[in-house]
Design a protein around this motif. Structure first.
Motif, short mmCIF file in Angstrom:
data_model
loop_
_atom_site.label_atom_id
_atom_site.label_comp_id
_atom_site.label_asym_id
_atom_site.label_seq_id
_atom_site.Cartn_x
_atom_site.Cartn_y
_atom_site.Cartn_z
N ARG A 99 0.75 -1.19 -0.02
CA ARG A 99 0.01 -0.07 0.02
C ARG A 99 0.80 1.20 -0.02
O ARG A 99 1.96 1.39 0.39
CB ARG A 99 -0.91 0.18 1.29
N GLU A 100 0.28 2.19 -0.54
CA GLU A 100 1.19 3.59 -0.53
C GLU A 100 1.52 4.32 0.56
O GLU A 100 0.64 3.93 1.62
CB GLU A 100 0.30 4.54 -1.55
N LEU A 101 2.31 5.11 0.77
CA LEU A 101 2.71 6.01 2.10
C LEU A 101 1.70 7.42 1.42
O LEU A 101 1.48 7.74 0.49
CB LEU A 101 4.01 6.36 1.80
N GLU A 102 1.28 8.01 2.95
CA GLU A 102 0.70 9.27 2.26
C GLU A 102 1.70 10.56 1.93
O GLU A 102 1.23 11.57 1.61
CB GLU A 102 0.20 9.67 3.85
N SER A 103 3.01 10.10 1.98
CA SER A 103 3.99 10.89 1.35
C SER A 103 4.74 10.41 0.01
O SER A 103 4.22 9.32 -0.39
CB SER A 103 5.18 11.43 2.20
N ASN A 104 5.52 11.16 -0.45
CA ASN A 104 6.28 10.83 -2.05
C ASN A 104 7.57 10.24 -1.56
O ASN A 104 8.49 10.22 -2.30
CB ASN A 104 6.28 11.80 -2.86
N ALA A 105 7.74 9.68 -0.20
CA ALA A 105 9.03 9.09 -0.08
C ALA A 105 9.57 7.87 -0.65
O ALA A 105 10.63 7.43 -0.75
CB ALA A 105 8.96 8.86 1.66
N ALA A 106 8.66 6.95 -1.07
CA ALA A 106 9.04 5.58 -1.69
C ALA A 106 9.40 5.84 -2.98
O ALA A 106 8.99 6.66 -3.94
CB ALA A 106 7.65 4.95 -1.74
N THR A 107 10.71 5.16 -3.17
CA THR A 107 11.22 5.27 -4.56
C THR A 107 10.18 4.15 -5.54
O THR A 107 10.28 4.76 -6.66
CB THR A 107 12.63 4.46 -4.52
N VAL A 108 9.95 3.14 -4.98
CA VAL A 108 9.09 2.24 -5.72
C VAL A 108 7.98 1.69 -4.92
O VAL A 108 8.16 1.44 -3.81
CB VAL A 108 9.91 1.05 -6.35
N VAL A 109 6.86 1.69 -5.40
CA VAL A 109 5.67 1.08 -4.76
C VAL A 109 5.25 -0.27 -5.64
O VAL A 109 5.21 -0.10 -6.66
CB VAL A 109 4.38 1.89 -4.58
N VAL A 110 5.15 -1.43 -4.85
CA VAL A 110 4.75 -2.61 -5.24
C VAL A 110 3.28 -3.25 -4.65
O VAL A 110 3.43 -3.28 -3.52
CB VAL A 110 5.67 -3.67 -5.25
N LYS A 111 2.31 -3.04 -5.44
CA LYS A 111 0.89 -3.23 -4.77
C LYS A 111 0.22 -4.00 -5.45
O LYS A 111 0.21 -4.25 -6.66
CB LYS A 111 0.46 -1.87 -4.38
N GLY A 112 -0.79 -4.42 -4.85
CA GLY A 112 -2.11 -5.17 -5.61
C GLY A 112 -3.03 -4.17 -6.03
O GLY A 112 -2.94 -3.00 -5.71
N ASP A 113 -3.77 -4.62 -7.21
CA ASP A 113 -4.80 -3.87 -7.79
C ASP A 113 -5.98 -3.64 -6.91
O ASP A 113 -6.98 -4.22 -7.16
CB ASP A 113 -4.99 -4.45 -9.19
N ASN A 114 -6.11 -2.98 -5.99
CA ASN A 114 -7.21 -2.97 -4.83
C ASN A 114 -8.58 -2.56 -5.56
O ASN A 114 -9.63 -2.84 -5.40
CB ASN A 114 -6.68 -2.17 -3.81
N GLU A 115 -8.17 -1.22 -6.44
CA GLU A 115 -9.56 -0.86 -6.96
C GLU A 115 -9.90 -1.98 -7.99
O GLU A 115 -11.31 -1.92 -8.11
CB GLU A 115 -9.12 0.26 -7.85
N GLY A 116 -9.23 -2.65 -8.72
CA GLY A 116 -9.56 -3.78 -9.50
C GLY A 116 -10.35 -4.79 -8.77
O GLY A 116 -11.43 -5.54 -9.41
N ILE A 117 -9.77 -5.26 -7.54
CA ILE A 117 -10.67 -5.93 -6.70
C ILE A 117 -12.17 -5.78 -6.54
O ILE A 117 -13.10 -6.29 -6.58
CB ILE A 117 -10.05 -6.23 -5.32
N GLY A 118 -12.27 -4.44 -6.26
CA GLY A 118 -13.69 -3.71 -6.07
C GLY A 118 -14.30 -3.48 -7.22
O GLY A 118 -15.64 -4.16 -7.27
N ALA A 172 -15.65 -7.04 -8.08
CA ALA A 172 -16.55 -7.82 -7.29
C ALA A 172 -17.96 -7.03 -7.63
O ALA A 172 -18.95 -7.73 -7.52
CB ALA A 172 -16.22 -7.31 -5.63
N GLY A 173 -17.86 -5.59 -7.95
CA GLY A 173 -19.29 -5.18 -8.23
C GLY A 173 -19.45 -5.60 -9.41
O GLY A 173 -21.04 -5.83 -9.59
N LYS A 174 -18.83 -6.02 -10.60
CA LYS A 174 -19.51 -6.68 -11.74
C LYS A 174 -19.98 -8.00 -11.41
O LYS A 174 -21.11 -8.46 -12.16
CB LYS A 174 -18.20 -6.66 -12.75
N LYS A 208 -18.14 0.59 -5.82
CA LYS A 208 -19.12 1.51 -6.09
C LYS A 208 -19.04 1.94 -7.44
O LYS A 208 -20.42 2.31 -8.25
CB LYS A 208 -19.05 2.59 -4.94
N GLU A 209 -17.97 1.91 -7.77
CA GLU A 209 -17.99 2.51 -9.64
C GLU A 209 -18.62 1.42 -10.49
O GLU A 209 -19.56 1.84 -11.24
CB GLU A 209 -16.44 2.88 -9.79
N ALA A 210 -18.37 0.35 -10.00
CA ALA A 210 -19.13 -0.81 -10.83
C ALA A 210 -20.48 -1.00 -10.66
O ALA A 210 -21.41 -0.68 -11.70
CB ALA A 210 -18.58 -2.09 -10.52
#
Length: 202
Positions: free
Chosen positions: A7-26, A29-31, A62-64
């Motif tokens: 998951r992201e930080l609230e700042s821009n301190a990360a050089t690289v972020v590796v994460k899952g597609d959490n919006e895609g999960i939602g 699920a909606g579809k 909710k978008e779906a």
């Protein structure tokens, strides 16, 4: 160099972020809800605690479902990514709502708490529950034609990817990408055998 996984930080301190597609999960699920409910139904949403993961999964869902007019979220409460908390929250929701068609949970542990609450209440109006994460008990519930009919997950190799990227950075190499997103995957009874590991503890 700083590599952040999941998951992201609230700042821009990360050089690289590796994460899952959490919006895609939602979104997935909606579809799934639209298809299973034929675009009509009263649904409950059990969310996680305040975080980017919770926000993105909820926004995607909710978008779906906003693509159709017939699906209504009649209750949305946090289960804190906890089975016990979700059991308690769902017990209250069941008392407040005599008819519920389906329940969207943002985590498999919460789905198991919701399942327990429904079973203990003896409710037969709920058609299905969905989760996220890929817990062993959820896979087993699917195999047994249980109430949990789908879960949504992304590859756990994100940790491996994060370590590899960190090693490259430590050696002075520039990362190919500053954001790596692992695709969301839908698991149902039809493909659960591909993901179920009977020897897994989780």
């Amino acid at each position: 160099p700083l590599v952040i996984v999941d998951r992201e930080l609230e700042s821009n301190a990360a050089t690289v972020v590796v994460k899952g597609d959490n919006e895609g999960i939602g979104v997935n699920a909606g579809k799934y809800f639209i298809e299973k409910l034929n675009g009509q139904g009263k649904v409950v949403e059990i969310t996680g605690p305040p975080s980017s993961v919770t926000e993105q999964r909820g926004a995607g869902f909710k978008e779906a479902i906003d693509a159709v007019d017939g699906i209504e979220i009649i209750a949305s409460q946090s289960g804190d990514f906890s089975t016990e908390k979700s059991l308690e929250v769902m017990q209250n929701i069941l008392q407040a709502h005599p008819h519920i068609d389906a329940v969207f949970t943002q985590d498999d542990g919460m789905a198991l708490g919701v399942l327990q609450a429904i079973n203990e209440a003896g409710r037969d109006d709920i058609q299905f529950i969905t989760g996220a994460g890929g817990a062993k008990e959820v896979f087993e519930n699917m195999q047994e034609d249980g109430l949990i009919t789908a879960t949504f997950l992304y590859s756990p190799t994100m940790v491996e990817d994060g370590v590899k990227i960190a090693a490259q950075l430590a050696q002075g190499e520039n990362p190919a990408e500053t954001l790596v997103v692992k695709e969301a995957t839908q698991v149902t009874k039809d493909n659960v055998e591909e993901y179920y590991d009977p020897d897994s503890k989780f």
